[in-house]
Design a protein around this motif. Sequence first.
Motif, PDB file in Angstrom:
ATOM      1  N   GLY A   1       1.487  11.963   6.789  1.00 49.94           N
ATOM      2  CA  GLY A   1       2.559  10.982   6.684  1.00 49.94           C
ATOM      3  C   GLY A   1       2.088   9.569   6.964  1.00 49.94           C
ATOM      4  N   PHE A   2       1.208   9.419   7.958  1.00 47.86           N
ATOM      5  CA  PHE A   2       0.728   8.086   8.330  1.00 47.86           C
ATOM      6  C   PHE A   2      -0.094   7.457   7.202  1.00 47.86           C
ATOM      7  CE2 PHE A   2      -2.476   5.331  10.378  1.00 47.86           C
ATOM      8  CZ  PHE A   2      -1.623   4.411  10.974  1.00 47.86           C
ATOM      9  N   VAL A   3      -1.014   8.234   6.646  1.00 44.00           N
ATOM     10  CA  VAL A   3      -1.865   7.709   5.568  1.00 44.00           C
ATOM     11  C   VAL A   3      -1.025   7.391   4.334  1.00 44.00           C
ATOM     12  CG1 VAL A   3      -3.776   8.223   4.018  1.00 44.00           C
ATOM     13  CG2 VAL A   3      -3.906   8.895   6.425  1.00 44.00           C
ATOM     14  N   CYS A   4      -0.103   8.288   3.980  1.00 37.75           N
ATOM     15  CA  CYS A   4       0.744   8.043   2.808  1.00 37.75           C
ATOM     16  C   CYS A   4       1.629   6.818   3.016  1.00 37.75           C
ATOM     17  CB  CYS A   4       1.610   9.265   2.522  1.00 37.75           C
ATOM     18  SG  CYS A   4       0.705  10.650   1.806  1.00 37.75           S
ATOM     19  N   ALA A   5       2.122   6.637   4.251  1.00 36.48           N
ATOM     20  CA  ALA A   5       2.954   5.465   4.539  1.00 36.48           C
ATOM     21  C   ALA A   5       2.175   4.178   4.336  1.00 36.48           C
ATOM     22  CB  ALA A   5       3.491   5.546   5.966  1.00 36.48           C
ATOM     23  N   ILE A   6       0.912   4.164   4.758  1.00 37.13           N
ATOM     24  CA  ILE A   6       0.073   2.965   4.561  1.00 37.13           C
ATOM     25  C   ILE A   6      -0.142   2.710   3.072  1.00 37.13           C
ATOM     26  CG2 ILE A   6      -2.228   1.999   4.897  1.00 37.13           C
ATOM     27  CD1 ILE A   6      -2.338   3.425   7.587  1.00 37.13           C
ATOM     28  N   ILE A   7      -0.481   3.768   2.327  1.00 33.15           N
ATOM     29  CA  ILE A   7      -0.733   3.615   0.887  1.00 33.15           C
ATOM     30  C   ILE A   7       0.516   3.109   0.177  1.00 33.15           C
ATOM     31  CG2 ILE A   7      -1.269   4.850  -1.246  1.00 33.15           C
ATOM     32  CD1 ILE A   7      -3.003   6.755   0.447  1.00 33.15           C
ATOM     33  N   ILE A   8       1.657   3.723   0.456  1.00 34.54           N
ATOM     34  CA  ILE A   8       2.904   3.345  -0.209  1.00 34.54           C
ATOM     35  C   ILE A   8       3.297   1.919   0.151  1.00 34.54           C
ATOM     36  CG2 ILE A   8       5.364   3.847  -0.395  1.00 34.54           C
ATOM     37  CD1 ILE A   8       3.514   5.833  -1.820  1.00 34.54           C
ATOM     38  N   THR A   9       3.152   1.551   1.426  1.00 38.62           N
ATOM     39  CA  THR A   9       3.523   0.211   1.861  1.00 38.62           C
ATOM     40  C   THR A   9       2.690  -0.855   1.155  1.00 38.62           C
ATOM     41  OG1 THR A   9       4.181   1.037   4.050  1.00 38.62           O
ATOM     42  CG2 THR A   9       3.746  -1.332   3.853  1.00 38.62           C
ATOM     43  N   VAL A  10       1.375  -0.620   1.075  1.00 38.56           N
ATOM     44  CA  VAL A  10       0.486  -1.597   0.442  1.00 38.56           C
ATOM     45  C   VAL A  10       0.789  -1.716  -1.047  1.00 38.56           C
ATOM     46  CG1 VAL A  10      -1.908  -2.103  -0.167  1.00 38.56           C
ATOM     47  CG2 VAL A  10      -1.347  -1.316   2.138  1.00 38.56           C
ATOM     48  N   VAL A  11       0.909  -0.575  -1.734  1.00 38.49           N
ATOM     49  CA  VAL A  11       1.137  -0.600  -3.180  1.00 38.49           C
ATOM     50  C   VAL A  11       2.511  -1.187  -3.496  1.00 38.49           C
ATOM     51  CG1 VAL A  11       1.303   0.801  -5.265  1.00 38.49           C
ATOM     52  CG2 VAL A  11      -0.410   1.347  -3.537  1.00 38.49           C
ATOM     53  N   GLU A  12       3.527  -0.802  -2.731  1.00 38.20           N
ATOM     54  CA  GLU A  12       4.865  -1.343  -2.977  1.00 38.20           C
ATOM     55  C   GLU A  12       4.911  -2.842  -2.712  1.00 38.20           C
ATOM     56  OE1 GLU A  12       8.105   0.533  -1.052  1.00 38.20           O
ATOM     57  OE2 GLU A  12       8.110   2.269  -2.383  1.00 38.20           O
ATOM     58  N   HIS A  13       4.165  -3.301  -1.715  1.00 38.57           N
ATOM     59  CA  HIS A  13       4.132  -4.740  -1.430  1.00 38.57           C
ATOM     60  C   HIS A  13       3.595  -5.515  -2.625  1.00 38.57           C
ATOM     61  CE1 HIS A  13       3.874  -8.411   0.947  1.00 38.57           C
ATOM     62  NE2 HIS A  13       2.645  -8.575   0.480  1.00 38.57           N
ATOM     63  N   VAL A  14       2.590  -4.955  -3.280  1.00 34.32           N
ATOM     64  CA  VAL A  14       1.999  -5.617  -4.443  1.00 34.32           C
ATOM     65  C   VAL A  14       2.947  -5.555  -5.640  1.00 34.32           C
ATOM     66  CG1 VAL A  14       0.087  -5.574  -6.088  1.00 34.32           C
ATOM     67  CG2 VAL A  14      -0.345  -5.182  -3.653  1.00 34.32           C
ATOM     68  N   THR A  15       3.485  -4.362  -5.926  1.00 31.79           N
ATOM     69  CA  THR A  15       4.337  -4.198  -7.103  1.00 31.79           C
ATOM     70  C   THR A  15       5.680  -4.903  -6.956  1.00 31.79           C
ATOM     71  OG1 THR A  15       5.161  -2.084  -6.228  1.00 31.79           O
ATOM     72  CG2 THR A  15       3.273  -2.002  -7.736  1.00 31.79           C
ATOM     73  N   ALA A  16       6.147  -5.048  -5.713  1.00 33.53           N
ATOM     74  CA  ALA A  16       7.449  -5.688  -5.494  1.00 33.53           C
ATOM     75  C   ALA A  16       7.323  -7.178  -5.198  1.00 33.53           C
ATOM     76  CB  ALA A  16       8.169  -4.991  -4.331  1.00 33.53           C
ATOM     77  N   LEU A  17       6.120  -7.739  -5.389  1.00 33.95           N
ATOM     78  CA  LEU A  17       5.917  -9.152  -5.076  1.00 33.95           C
ATOM     79  C   LEU A  17       6.847 -10.072  -5.877  1.00 33.95           C
ATOM     80  CD1 LEU A  17       4.258 -10.998  -3.283  1.00 33.95           C
ATOM     81  CD2 LEU A  17       2.532 -11.123  -5.094  1.00 33.95           C
ATOM     82  N   PRO A  18       7.017  -9.875  -7.202  1.00 34.33           N
ATOM     83  CA  PRO A  18       7.965 -10.738  -7.929  1.00 34.33           C
ATOM     84  C   PRO A  18       9.390 -10.655  -7.385  1.00 34.33           C
ATOM     85  CG  PRO A  18       6.546  -9.557  -9.455  1.00 34.33           C
ATOM     86  CD  PRO A  18       6.307  -8.958  -8.110  1.00 34.33           C
ATOM     87  N   ALA A  19       9.830  -9.436  -7.019  1.00 34.09           N
ATOM     88  CA  ALA A  19      11.172  -9.286  -6.456  1.00 34.09           C
ATOM     89  C   ALA A  19      11.274  -9.996  -5.109  1.00 34.09           C
ATOM     90  CB  ALA A  19      11.515  -7.805  -6.300  1.00 34.09           C
TER      91      ALA A  19
END
Length: 334
Positions: free
Chosen positions: A233-251
């Motif tokens: 869960g910890f590793v997946c949370a880091i991966i998801i947080t980083v990727v979502e931060h990049v993909t949601a940057l325009p929003a």
Amino acid sequence: MGNKTSLDTLFKSRSTGNIIKSGYKLYTENFRSIFKASWHTAVLYSIACAILGTLSFTSLPLLTGLVPATNGPSESIMPAIELIITFAAIIIMLIAGGLFETAFYSRGISLLVHHSATNTIPVPKGWFTFDMNTAWRTLKAVLSCLAIVIVPATAFGCFWKFRLSMMLIEPSAHVLTLALAFTSVCIVAIILLPLAPISMKYVLNAGTRFWPLLAREYTVYLRRYTGKIIGVGFVCAIIITVVEHVTALPASVITMANIQAYIGMANGDPLGMPDYITALTAGTFFIAGFMKAYVRMSIVFVTYYLYGAIETDENGRRQMAETVYKTDNRNQTL
């Protein structure tokens, strides 16, 4: 035909790193099939995100009290009516978005149901396929987990409302209480972690019922596999947080622009937003929602292998216990 490798096998003892690697490998190598099976539900979820995001910002003047003053009594009640309608619309879209997101995840799980039996991810025959049985079981699992989570969530919300929010104004004066609150949140989160692999087991096995399965498996998962579940869960949370931060940057950019514009409006400045801001906001949140859905879908595939690794280890324990028991009985007989 889907890919079939030694890593694809569900029931195999795996380390934390191997679980994550296998989950993301299966997801990325079969993304075409996953996309074809789930794109229509992703579109519905993205539309809900677009409407919700647009509603939130177009109604900011109303929600923050930045409505023009009126003189007539009939006009004075209009902001209150609009506020009620806005809140109702937001709640409806939150529920609709949750249902669409659940349907989206069920599309990935339906492919995993096939994979658990054949070690392959099938390519859907059509662009509008849907597995109602898996969707229904996924929804029941989500609602059951929400029924469990809502109790600590409500307790924390009340504590935040009446105590914690005031403590954070002067945290140095409430160090012990804040530390205890943080520790309590961590403990509750750890206690709730087994819900993920148990829910996966429920959805994948059609002959099971959620609550009896939870009662039978929960203590085993919590006592023996908490470390593995936390690691994944910890590793997946880091991966998801980083990727979502990049993909949601325009929003994020358009969100900050809207907030700053309305803060300026509150201080007497003109709104200063272009006429096409509503369409731009809707389009940005639609794209962000669509990308976020597929980023989060990867967690489903990692949880799939987490469940398989736990089940394999448990079966090994049972077989070893049976072997020891038979050996002891044989020795006693001799």
